[in-house]
Design a protein around this motif. Structure first.
Motif, PDB file in Angstrom:
ATOM      1  N   PRO A   1       0.803  -1.225   0.000  1.00 14.68           N
ATOM      2  CA  PRO A   1       0.000   0.000   0.000  1.00 14.68           C
ATOM      3  C   PRO A   1       0.832   1.270   0.000  1.00 14.68           C
ATOM      4  CG  PRO A   1      -0.106  -1.090   2.131  1.00 14.68           C
ATOM      5  CD  PRO A   1       0.566  -2.043   1.190  1.00 14.68           C
ATOM      6  N   GLY A   2       2.030   1.223   0.597  1.00 15.25           N
ATOM      7  CA  GLY A   2       2.880   2.403   0.601  1.00 15.25           C
ATOM      8  C   GLY A   2       3.270   2.826  -0.807  1.00 15.25           C
ATOM      9  N   LEU A   3       3.813   1.872  -1.566  1.00 16.64           N
ATOM     10  CA  LEU A   3       4.208   2.169  -2.946  1.00 16.64           C
ATOM     11  C   LEU A   3       2.987   2.341  -3.838  1.00 16.64           C
ATOM     12  CD1 LEU A   3       7.235  -0.268  -3.368  1.00 16.64           C
ATOM     13  CD2 LEU A   3       7.280   2.193  -2.968  1.00 16.64           C
ATOM     14  N   GLY A   4       1.939   1.533  -3.578  1.00 14.20           N
ATOM     15  CA  GLY A   4       0.725   1.645  -4.371  1.00 14.20           C
ATOM     16  C   GLY A   4       0.104   3.026  -4.254  1.00 14.20           C
ATOM     17  N   GLY A   5       0.093   3.576  -3.014  1.00 18.31           N
ATOM     18  CA  GLY A   5      -0.457   4.907  -2.814  1.00 18.31           C
ATOM     19  C   GLY A   5       0.358   5.980  -3.510  1.00 18.31           C
ATOM     20  N   LEU A   6       1.679   5.865  -3.441  1.00 13.36           N
ATOM     21  CA  LEU A   6       2.543   6.842  -4.111  1.00 13.36           C
ATOM     22  C   LEU A   6       2.357   6.812  -5.621  1.00 13.36           C
ATOM     23  CD1 LEU A   6       5.870   6.451  -2.090  1.00 13.36           C
ATOM     24  CD2 LEU A   6       4.443   8.508  -2.221  1.00 13.36           C
ATOM     25  N   ILE A   7       2.346   5.602  -6.172  1.00 14.39           N
ATOM     26  CA  ILE A   7       2.182   5.480  -7.628  1.00 14.39           C
ATOM     27  C   ILE A   7       0.814   5.999  -8.055  1.00 14.39           C
ATOM     28  CG2 ILE A   7       2.045   3.850  -9.548  1.00 14.39           C
ATOM     29  CD1 ILE A   7       4.048   2.082  -8.013  1.00 14.39           C
ATOM     30  N   ALA A   8      -0.223   5.654  -7.271  1.00 13.47           N
ATOM     31  CA  ALA A   8      -1.576   6.092  -7.620  1.00 13.47           C
ATOM     32  C   ALA A   8      -1.707   7.613  -7.562  1.00 13.47           C
ATOM     33  CB  ALA A   8      -2.590   5.442  -6.690  1.00 13.47           C
ATOM     34  N   GLN A   9      -1.094   8.236  -6.553  1.00 15.17           N
ATOM     35  CA  GLN A   9      -1.218   9.679  -6.374  1.00 15.17           C
ATOM     36  C   GLN A   9      -0.513  10.454  -7.486  1.00 15.17           C
ATOM     37  OE1 GLN A   9      -3.016  11.422  -4.248  1.00 15.17           O
ATOM     38  NE2 GLN A   9      -2.291  13.388  -5.043  1.00 15.17           N
ATOM     39  N   TYR A  10       0.626   9.942  -7.931  1.00 16.59           N
ATOM     40  CA  TYR A  10       1.447  10.716  -8.867  1.00 16.59           C
ATOM     41  C   TYR A  10       1.535  10.080 -10.249  1.00 16.59           C
ATOM     42  CZ  TYR A  10       2.631  12.923  -4.472  1.00 16.59           C
ATOM     43  OH  TYR A  10       2.547  13.570  -3.258  1.00 16.59           O
ATOM     44  N   SER A  11       0.570   9.219 -10.563  1.00 19.30           N
ATOM     45  CA  SER A  11       0.537   8.584 -11.878  1.00 19.30           C
ATOM     46  C   SER A  11      -0.692   9.056 -12.645  1.00 19.30           C
ATOM     47  CB  SER A  11       0.497   7.057 -11.732  1.00 19.30           C
ATOM     48  OG  SER A  11       0.186   6.438 -12.955  1.00 19.30           O
ATOM     49  N   ALA A  12      -0.553   9.061 -13.968  1.00 15.26           N
ATOM     50  CA  ALA A  12      -1.700   9.432 -14.810  1.00 15.26           C
ATOM     51  C   ALA A  12      -2.735   8.315 -14.869  1.00 15.26           C
ATOM     52  CB  ALA A  12      -1.209   9.773 -16.216  1.00 15.26           C
ATOM     53  N   ASN A  13      -2.353   7.105 -14.430  1.00 16.08           N
ATOM     54  CA  ASN A  13      -3.253   5.957 -14.465  1.00 16.08           C
ATOM     55  C   ASN A  13      -3.257   5.295 -13.082  1.00 16.08           C
ATOM     56  OD1 ASN A  13      -4.805   3.750 -15.076  1.00 16.08           O
ATOM     57  ND2 ASN A  13      -3.483   2.944 -16.676  1.00 16.08           N
ATOM     58  N   PRO A  14      -3.874   5.941 -12.077  1.00  8.23           N
ATOM     59  CA  PRO A  14      -3.737   5.492 -10.679  1.00  8.23           C
ATOM     60  C   PRO A  14      -4.323   4.132 -10.379  1.00  8.23           C
ATOM     61  CG  PRO A  14      -5.444   7.180 -10.868  1.00  8.23           C
ATOM     62  CD  PRO A  14      -4.743   7.125 -12.200  1.00  8.23           C
ATOM     63  N   ILE A  15      -5.322   3.689 -11.121  1.00 10.81           N
ATOM     64  CA  ILE A  15      -5.960   2.412 -10.824  1.00 10.81           C
ATOM     65  C   ILE A  15      -5.148   1.225 -11.356  1.00 10.81           C
ATOM     66  CG2 ILE A  15      -7.973   0.977 -11.400  1.00 10.81           C
ATOM     67  CD1 ILE A  15      -9.742   3.344 -11.000  1.00 10.81           C
ATOM     68  N   HIS A  16      -4.463   1.418 -12.455  1.00 12.08           N
ATOM     69  CA  HIS A  16      -3.783   0.299 -13.115  1.00 12.08           C
ATOM     70  C   HIS A  16      -2.265   0.267 -12.892  1.00 12.08           C
ATOM     71  CE1 HIS A  16      -7.381   0.569 -16.081  1.00 12.08           C
ATOM     72  NE2 HIS A  16      -7.648  -0.275 -15.100  1.00 12.08           N
ATOM     73  N   ARG A  17      -1.642   1.441 -12.807  1.00 16.30           N
ATOM     74  CA  ARG A  17      -0.179   1.488 -12.794  1.00 16.30           C
ATOM     75  C   ARG A  17       0.466   0.755 -11.620  1.00 16.30           C
ATOM     76  NH1 ARG A  17       1.061   2.681 -17.295  1.00 16.30           N
ATOM     77  NH2 ARG A  17       0.524   4.897 -17.321  1.00 16.30           N
ATOM     78  N   PRO A  18      -0.087   0.788 -10.395  1.00 11.39           N
ATOM     79  CA  PRO A  18       0.561   0.065  -9.294  1.00 11.39           C
ATOM     80  C   PRO A  18       0.727  -1.435  -9.575  1.00 11.39           C
ATOM     81  CG  PRO A  18      -1.033   1.617  -8.425  1.00 11.39           C
ATOM     82  CD  PRO A  18      -1.234   1.592  -9.913  1.00 11.39           C
TER      83      PRO A  18
END
Length: 399
Positions: free
Chosen positions: A144-161
Protein backbone atom coordinates in the motif's frame (compact mmCIF):
# COMPACT_ATOMS: atom_id res chain seq x y z
CA UNK A 1 20.13 -17.86 8.66
CA UNK A 2 21.60 -19.45 5.54
CA UNK A 3 21.83 -18.20 1.97
CA UNK A 4 18.79 -20.32 1.10
CA UNK A 5 16.78 -18.69 3.88
CA UNK A 6 17.65 -15.20 2.66
CA UNK A 7 16.81 -15.85 -0.99
CA UNK A 8 13.50 -17.37 0.10
CA UNK A 9 12.86 -14.23 2.18
CA UNK A 10 13.34 -12.03 -0.90
CA UNK A 11 10.71 -13.97 -2.81
CA UNK A 12 8.36 -13.83 0.19
CA UNK A 13 8.65 -10.05 0.60
CA UNK A 14 8.05 -9.25 -3.07
CA UNK A 15 5.16 -11.70 -3.31
CA UNK A 16 3.27 -10.23 -0.38
CA UNK A 17 3.42 -6.72 -1.84
CA UNK A 18 1.06 -7.83 -4.59
CA UNK A 19 -1.94 -8.58 -2.38
CA UNK A 20 -1.86 -5.31 -0.40
CA UNK A 21 -1.26 -2.81 -3.23
CA UNK A 22 -5.04 -2.66 -3.59
CA UNK A 23 -5.58 -1.03 -0.15
CA UNK A 24 -5.13 2.69 -1.01
CA UNK A 25 -7.12 2.20 -4.20
CA UNK A 26 -10.39 1.38 -2.40
CA UNK A 27 -11.58 5.02 -2.32
CA UNK A 28 -10.77 5.27 -6.04
CA UNK A 29 -12.73 2.11 -6.79
CA UNK A 30 -15.62 3.45 -4.70
CA UNK A 31 -15.72 6.64 -6.76
CA UNK A 32 -15.08 5.04 -10.15
CA UNK A 33 -17.54 2.16 -9.81
CA UNK A 34 -20.04 3.73 -7.35
CA UNK A 35 -19.56 1.09 -4.63
CA UNK A 36 -20.95 1.26 -1.07
CA UNK A 37 -18.80 0.83 2.06
CA UNK A 38 -20.19 -2.69 2.40
CA UNK A 39 -19.28 -3.58 -1.18
CA UNK A 40 -15.72 -2.32 -0.64
CA UNK A 41 -15.24 -4.43 2.47
CA UNK A 42 -16.74 -7.40 0.62
CA UNK A 43 -14.15 -6.85 -2.10
CA UNK A 44 -11.43 -6.69 0.53
CA UNK A 45 -12.54 -9.91 2.22
CA UNK A 46 -13.43 -11.88 -0.92
CA UNK A 47 -10.08 -13.54 -1.19
CA UNK A 48 -10.45 -14.99 2.31
CA UNK A 49 -12.98 -17.43 0.83
CA UNK A 50 -10.17 -18.91 -1.26
CA UNK A 51 -7.27 -18.27 1.13
CA UNK A 52 -8.54 -20.38 4.02
CA UNK A 53 -9.21 -23.73 2.28
CA UNK A 54 -6.28 -23.29 -0.11
CA UNK A 55 -3.83 -22.56 2.70
CA UNK A 56 -4.88 -25.57 4.75
CA UNK A 57 -4.63 -27.95 1.79
CA UNK A 58 -1.41 -26.53 0.36
CA UNK A 59 0.46 -26.57 3.64
CA UNK A 60 -0.15 -30.31 3.90
CA UNK A 61 0.58 -30.82 0.21
CA UNK A 62 3.94 -29.02 0.45
CA UNK A 63 4.99 -31.40 3.23
CA UNK A 64 4.59 -34.24 0.71
CA UNK A 65 5.48 -33.02 -2.78
CA UNK A 66 7.89 -30.21 -1.89
CA UNK A 67 7.69 -26.51 -1.11
CA UNK A 68 8.58 -25.18 -4.55
CA UNK A 69 6.02 -27.33 -6.37
CA UNK A 70 3.36 -25.44 -4.39
CA UNK A 71 4.98 -21.99 -4.29
CA UNK A 72 5.67 -21.55 -8.00
CA UNK A 73 2.04 -22.10 -9.16
CA UNK A 74 0.96 -19.72 -6.39
CA UNK A 75 3.34 -17.09 -7.75
CA UNK A 76 1.88 -17.58 -11.22
CA UNK A 77 -1.60 -17.05 -9.76
CA UNK A 78 -0.54 -13.80 -8.10
CA UNK A 79 1.01 -12.57 -11.35
CA UNK A 80 -2.29 -13.33 -13.10
CA UNK A 81 -4.13 -11.37 -10.38
CA UNK A 82 -1.91 -8.32 -10.88
CA UNK A 83 -2.49 -8.58 -14.62
CA UNK A 84 -6.28 -8.65 -14.11
CA UNK A 85 -6.15 -5.60 -11.83
CA UNK A 86 -3.91 -3.79 -14.29
CA UNK A 87 -6.66 -4.19 -16.91
CA UNK A 88 -9.70 -3.72 -14.63
CA UNK A 89 -12.45 -1.56 -16.08
CA UNK A 90 -15.45 -3.03 -14.25
CA UNK A 91 -16.39 -4.52 -10.87
CA UNK A 92 -16.20 -8.19 -12.01
CA UNK A 93 -12.51 -7.64 -12.83
CA UNK A 94 -11.92 -6.48 -9.26
CA UNK A 95 -13.54 -9.53 -7.70
CA UNK A 96 -11.79 -11.88 -10.14
CA UNK A 97 -8.47 -10.35 -9.17
CA UNK A 98 -9.18 -10.83 -5.48
CA UNK A 99 -10.08 -14.49 -5.98
CA UNK A 100 -6.79 -15.05 -7.81
CA UNK A 101 -4.93 -13.27 -5.03
CA UNK A 102 -6.63 -15.55 -2.50
CA UNK A 103 -5.57 -18.68 -4.36
CA UNK A 104 -2.05 -17.30 -4.58
CA UNK A 105 -1.60 -16.27 -0.96
CA UNK A 106 -3.23 -19.48 0.25
CA UNK A 107 -0.71 -21.56 -1.66
CA UNK A 108 2.31 -19.43 -0.82
CA UNK A 109 2.37 -17.71 2.54
CA UNK A 110 2.44 -20.55 5.04
CA UNK A 111 4.51 -22.74 2.71
CA UNK A 112 7.10 -20.04 2.03
CA UNK A 113 7.46 -19.36 5.75
CA UNK A 114 8.13 -23.05 6.30
CA UNK A 115 10.59 -22.87 3.36
CA UNK A 116 12.56 -20.10 5.10
CA UNK A 117 12.61 -22.04 8.38
CA UNK A 118 13.61 -25.27 6.62
CA UNK A 119 16.80 -23.64 5.29
CA UNK A 120 17.89 -22.28 8.67
CA UNK A 121 20.39 -23.99 10.94
CA UNK A 122 18.72 -26.04 13.70
CA UNK A 123 19.64 -23.60 16.45
CA UNK A 124 18.35 -20.62 14.39
CA UNK A 125 14.94 -21.91 13.32
CA UNK A 126 13.00 -19.77 15.80
CA UNK A 127 14.85 -16.68 14.56
CA UNK A 128 14.24 -17.71 10.94
CA UNK A 129 10.51 -17.96 11.66
CA UNK A 130 10.60 -14.43 13.08
CA UNK A 131 12.51 -13.13 10.04
CA UNK A 132 9.95 -14.73 7.74
CA UNK A 133 7.23 -12.93 9.65
CA UNK A 134 9.22 -9.71 9.34
CA UNK A 135 9.58 -10.19 5.58
CA UNK A 136 5.92 -10.71 4.88
CA UNK A 137 4.90 -7.82 7.18
CA UNK A 138 7.31 -5.49 5.39
CA UNK A 139 6.17 -6.81 2.02
CA UNK A 140 2.52 -6.28 2.93
CA UNK A 141 3.40 -2.79 4.17
CA UNK A 142 5.34 -1.78 1.08
CA UNK A 143 2.38 -2.79 -1.09
CA UNK A 144 0.00 0.00 0.00
CA UNK A 145 2.88 2.40 0.60
CA UNK A 146 4.21 2.17 -2.95
CA UNK A 147 0.72 1.65 -4.37
CA UNK A 148 -0.46 4.91 -2.81
CA UNK A 149 2.54 6.84 -4.11
CA UNK A 150 2.18 5.48 -7.63
CA UNK A 151 -1.58 6.09 -7.62
CA UNK A 152 -1.22 9.68 -6.37
CA UNK A 153 1.45 10.72 -8.87
CA UNK A 154 0.54 8.58 -11.88
CA UNK A 155 -1.70 9.43 -14.81
CA UNK A 156 -3.25 5.96 -14.46
CA UNK A 157 -3.74 5.49 -10.68
CA UNK A 158 -5.96 2.41 -10.82
CA UNK A 159 -3.78 0.30 -13.11
CA UNK A 160 -0.18 1.49 -12.79
CA UNK A 161 0.56 0.07 -9.29
CA UNK A 162 -0.16 -3.47 -10.50
CA UNK A 163 1.91 -3.04 -13.62
CA UNK A 164 4.86 -2.14 -11.38
CA UNK A 165 4.32 -5.25 -9.26
CA UNK A 166 4.33 -7.51 -12.31
CA UNK A 167 7.87 -6.31 -13.03
CA UNK A 168 8.95 -7.00 -9.45
CA UNK A 169 7.57 -10.54 -9.65
CA UNK A 170 10.37 -11.40 -12.10
CA UNK A 171 12.82 -10.93 -9.22
CA UNK A 172 10.64 -13.04 -6.90
CA UNK A 173 10.53 -15.93 -9.39
CA UNK A 174 14.31 -15.77 -9.79
CA UNK A 175 14.84 -15.86 -6.00
CA UNK A 176 12.62 -18.91 -5.46
CA UNK A 177 13.97 -20.80 -8.46
CA UNK A 178 17.53 -20.22 -7.20
CA UNK A 179 16.70 -21.68 -3.76
CA UNK A 180 17.12 -25.41 -3.16
CA UNK A 181 14.11 -27.61 -2.36
CA UNK A 182 13.97 -28.77 1.28
CA UNK A 183 11.36 -31.53 1.26
CA UNK A 184 11.85 -34.96 -0.26
CA UNK A 185 8.83 -35.96 -2.30
CA UNK A 186 6.66 -38.59 -0.59
CA UNK A 187 3.64 -40.60 -1.76
CA UNK A 188 0.64 -38.37 -2.46
CA UNK A 189 -1.96 -38.37 0.29
CA UNK A 190 -4.11 -35.34 0.99
CA UNK A 191 -5.53 -35.15 4.48
CA UNK A 192 -7.02 -32.11 6.15
CA UNK A 193 -5.66 -31.92 9.68
CA UNK A 194 -3.83 -29.38 11.75
CA UNK A 195 -0.31 -30.33 12.74
CA UNK A 196 -0.12 -29.28 16.40
CA UNK A 197 1.99 -30.83 19.13
CA UNK A 198 0.50 -33.94 20.67
CA UNK A 199 -1.79 -33.16 23.57
CA UNK A 200 -1.79 -29.40 22.95
CA UNK A 201 -4.56 -28.97 20.39
CA UNK A 202 -6.95 -27.32 22.85
CA UNK A 203 -4.27 -24.90 23.99
CA UNK A 204 -3.46 -23.89 20.44
CA UNK A 205 -7.13 -23.56 19.56
CA UNK A 206 -7.81 -21.29 22.55
CA UNK A 207 -4.61 -19.25 22.40
CA UNK A 208 -2.84 -19.08 19.03
CA UNK A 209 -5.91 -19.30 16.80
CA UNK A 210 -7.90 -16.44 18.40
CA UNK A 211 -4.76 -14.30 18.75
CA UNK A 212 -4.05 -14.67 15.02
CA UNK A 213 -7.72 -13.99 14.26
CA UNK A 214 -7.64 -10.78 16.33
CA UNK A 215 -4.42 -9.63 14.65
CA UNK A 216 -6.02 -9.96 11.23
CA UNK A 217 -9.28 -8.38 12.40
CA UNK A 218 -7.34 -5.29 13.47
CA UNK A 219 -5.26 -5.25 10.29
CA UNK A 220 -8.23 -5.91 8.04
CA UNK A 221 -10.34 -3.13 9.50
CA UNK A 222 -7.56 -0.59 9.12
CA UNK A 223 -6.90 -1.75 5.57
CA UNK A 224 -10.51 -1.76 4.39
CA UNK A 225 -12.53 0.66 6.54
CA UNK A 226 -9.82 3.17 7.48
CA UNK A 227 -9.13 4.35 3.89
CA UNK A 228 -12.83 5.12 3.44
CA UNK A 229 -12.95 6.71 6.92
CA UNK A 230 -10.06 9.03 6.10
CA UNK A 231 -11.62 10.19 2.84
CA UNK A 232 -15.25 10.44 4.00
CA UNK A 233 -14.92 11.65 7.60
CA UNK A 234 -11.47 13.21 7.87
CA UNK A 235 -11.31 14.92 4.47
CA UNK A 236 -8.09 13.31 3.21
CA UNK A 237 -7.68 13.66 -0.56
CA UNK A 238 -4.06 12.53 -1.02
CA UNK A 239 -4.01 8.80 -1.91
CA UNK A 240 -0.38 8.56 -0.83
CA UNK A 241 -1.48 9.45 2.73
CA UNK A 242 -4.22 6.81 2.55
CA UNK A 243 -1.58 4.31 1.43
CA UNK A 244 0.58 5.35 4.38
CA UNK A 245 -2.02 3.84 6.73
CA UNK A 246 -1.53 0.47 5.06
CA UNK A 247 2.24 0.80 5.13
CA UNK A 248 2.26 1.64 8.84
CA UNK A 249 -0.17 -1.05 9.98
CA UNK A 250 1.60 -3.74 7.98
CA UNK A 251 5.16 -2.52 7.62
CA UNK A 252 5.99 -1.45 11.17
CA UNK A 253 5.37 -4.97 12.42
CA UNK A 254 8.39 -6.03 10.43
CA UNK A 255 10.64 -4.21 12.90
CA UNK A 256 9.15 -5.81 15.99
CA UNK A 257 11.63 -8.74 16.09
CA UNK A 258 14.50 -6.25 16.37
CA UNK A 259 12.80 -4.33 19.19
CA UNK A 260 11.53 -7.30 21.18
CA UNK A 261 13.92 -10.00 20.06
CA UNK A 262 14.45 -11.46 23.52
CA UNK A 263 10.79 -11.50 24.52
CA UNK A 264 9.44 -14.98 25.17
CA UNK A 265 6.99 -15.99 22.42
CA UNK A 266 4.03 -16.59 24.74
CA UNK A 267 4.62 -13.24 26.43
CA UNK A 268 4.86 -11.55 23.03
CA UNK A 269 1.43 -12.86 22.01
CA UNK A 270 -0.24 -11.76 25.26
CA UNK A 271 1.39 -8.31 25.20
CA UNK A 272 0.47 -7.84 21.56
CA UNK A 273 -3.23 -8.65 21.86
CA UNK A 274 -3.74 -6.43 24.92
CA UNK A 275 -1.95 -3.32 23.67
CA UNK A 276 -2.95 -3.56 20.01
CA UNK A 277 -6.65 -3.83 20.79
CA UNK A 278 -6.38 -0.87 23.18
CA UNK A 279 -4.82 1.27 20.44
CA UNK A 280 -7.91 0.72 18.28
CA UNK A 281 -9.56 3.36 20.49
CA UNK A 282 -7.32 5.97 18.85
CA UNK A 283 -8.92 5.29 15.48
CA UNK A 284 -12.38 6.00 16.86
CA UNK A 285 -11.13 9.08 18.71
CA UNK A 286 -9.75 10.58 15.50
CA UNK A 287 -13.27 11.51 14.38
CA UNK A 288 -13.86 13.58 17.52
CA UNK A 289 -10.84 15.79 16.88
CA UNK A 290 -10.87 15.55 13.08
CA UNK A 291 -7.28 14.29 13.01
CA UNK A 292 -6.00 12.05 10.23
CA UNK A 293 -2.65 12.10 12.03
CA UNK A 294 -4.22 10.19 14.93
CA UNK A 295 -5.23 7.41 12.53
CA UNK A 296 -1.65 7.27 11.26
CA UNK A 297 -0.31 7.04 14.82
CA UNK A 298 -2.82 4.28 15.63
CA UNK A 299 -1.89 2.40 12.46
CA UNK A 300 1.81 2.52 13.33
CA UNK A 301 1.26 1.38 16.91
CA UNK A 302 -1.17 -1.38 15.97
CA UNK A 303 1.21 -2.60 13.27
CA UNK A 304 4.14 -2.68 15.68
CA UNK A 305 2.13 -4.44 18.39
CA UNK A 306 0.54 -6.90 15.97
CA UNK A 307 4.12 -7.75 15.07
CA UNK A 308 4.46 -9.08 18.61
CA UNK A 309 1.53 -11.41 18.04
CA UNK A 310 2.97 -12.65 14.78
CA UNK A 311 6.48 -12.96 16.19
CA UNK A 312 5.37 -15.03 19.14
CA UNK A 313 2.97 -17.19 17.15
CA UNK A 314 5.40 -18.00 14.33
CA UNK A 315 8.19 -18.77 16.79
CA UNK A 316 5.93 -21.18 18.64
CA UNK A 317 4.99 -22.87 15.35
CA UNK A 318 8.60 -22.94 14.16
CA UNK A 319 9.92 -24.84 17.16
CA UNK A 320 6.95 -26.98 18.23
CA UNK A 321 6.79 -29.59 15.45
CA UNK A 322 9.19 -31.54 13.19
CA UNK A 323 9.88 -30.38 9.64
CA UNK A 324 7.39 -32.83 8.13
CA UNK A 325 4.57 -31.18 10.09
CA UNK A 326 5.69 -27.54 9.94
CA UNK A 327 3.95 -26.62 6.71
CA UNK A 328 0.55 -27.70 8.06
CA UNK A 329 0.97 -25.92 11.38
CA UNK A 330 2.13 -22.58 9.97
CA UNK A 331 -0.52 -22.71 7.25
CA UNK A 332 -3.16 -23.41 9.89
CA UNK A 333 -1.95 -20.37 11.85
CA UNK A 334 -2.26 -18.14 8.80
CA UNK A 335 -5.62 -19.69 7.98
CA UNK A 336 -6.90 -18.55 11.39
CA UNK A 337 -5.38 -15.14 10.80
CA UNK A 338 -7.00 -14.65 7.42
CA UNK A 339 -10.35 -15.65 8.84
CA UNK A 340 -10.13 -12.45 10.86
CA UNK A 341 -10.83 -10.41 7.73
CA UNK A 342 -14.34 -11.86 7.41
CA UNK A 343 -15.93 -9.65 10.13
CA UNK A 344 -14.81 -6.54 8.23
CA UNK A 345 -17.60 -7.24 5.74
CA UNK A 346 -20.13 -6.89 8.53
CA UNK A 347 -18.50 -3.64 9.62
CA UNK A 348 -18.78 -2.32 6.08
CA UNK A 349 -22.50 -2.97 5.89
CA UNK A 350 -22.93 -1.71 9.45
CA UNK A 351 -21.24 1.48 8.27
CA UNK A 352 -23.91 1.84 5.57
CA UNK A 353 -26.60 1.62 8.25
CA UNK A 354 -25.24 3.63 11.21
CA UNK A 355 -22.25 5.54 9.88
CA UNK A 356 -18.59 4.70 9.59
CA UNK A 357 -17.54 6.22 12.95
CA UNK A 358 -20.10 4.18 14.89
CA UNK A 359 -19.07 1.04 13.02
CA UNK A 360 -15.45 1.67 14.08
CA UNK A 361 -16.57 2.04 17.70
CA UNK A 362 -18.15 -1.40 17.46
CA UNK A 363 -14.91 -2.71 15.95
CA UNK A 364 -12.89 -1.41 18.89
CA UNK A 365 -15.26 -2.94 21.46
CA UNK A 366 -15.13 -6.34 19.76
CA UNK A 367 -11.33 -6.22 19.58
CA UNK A 368 -11.04 -5.52 23.31
CA UNK A 369 -13.37 -8.43 24.13
CA UNK A 370 -11.36 -10.80 21.94
CA UNK A 371 -8.12 -9.71 23.60
CA UNK A 372 -9.61 -10.47 27.00
CA UNK A 373 -10.56 -13.98 25.80
CA UNK A 374 -7.02 -14.70 24.55
CA UNK A 375 -5.41 -13.56 27.81
CA UNK A 376 -7.81 -14.95 30.42
CA UNK A 377 -9.02 -18.12 28.67
CA UNK A 378 -6.30 -18.96 26.17
CA UNK A 379 -3.48 -17.93 28.50
CA UNK A 380 -4.64 -20.41 31.11
CA UNK A 381 -4.94 -23.23 28.59
CA UNK A 382 -1.52 -22.58 27.05
CA UNK A 383 0.86 -21.99 29.93
CA UNK A 384 4.16 -22.87 28.28
CA UNK A 385 5.84 -23.49 24.93
CA UNK A 386 7.09 -27.06 24.54
CA UNK A 387 9.83 -27.27 21.86
CA UNK A 388 9.94 -30.35 19.66
CA UNK A 389 13.02 -32.49 20.26
CA UNK A 390 14.21 -34.91 17.60
CA UNK A 391 14.26 -38.49 18.90
CA UNK A 392 17.71 -39.72 19.80
CA UNK A 393 19.20 -42.14 17.29
CA UNK A 394 20.13 -45.41 19.00
CA UNK A 395 23.18 -47.00 17.35
CA UNK A 396 22.75 -50.57 16.15
CA UNK A 397 25.42 -52.87 17.53
CA UNK A 398 26.28 -55.87 15.38
CA UNK A 399 25.89 -59.20 17.11
Amino acid sequence: MTRGSWTAVIGLAIFTMGTSIVTPLFPLYQQRFDLSDGAITLLFATYTATVVPTMLIMGNLSDRIGRKRVMLPAMASLSAASLVFSLADSVPYLFAGRVLQGLAIGGFLGVSTAFVVDHAHPERKAWAAAVAGLAFRIGFGLGPGLGGLIAQYSANPIHRPFQAHLILMIVAFAAVLATAETVTRRPMRIEIRVGVPKGQFAAFALFLAPAAFLMSFLDGTLLSIAPLYMVQELGVTNIAVVGLVGFLVLGTGGFTPFIARRMAPRTAVITGVLTSSACSLLVVGAAGVGSAAMVLVAAGLIGLLNGLILQGATQICGISVPIAERGKLISALYMCAYSGTIPTVGLGYLSNAVGITTALAVFSAVALCMAAFVVFVGGRAFREVVPYVEPAVVPVVAA
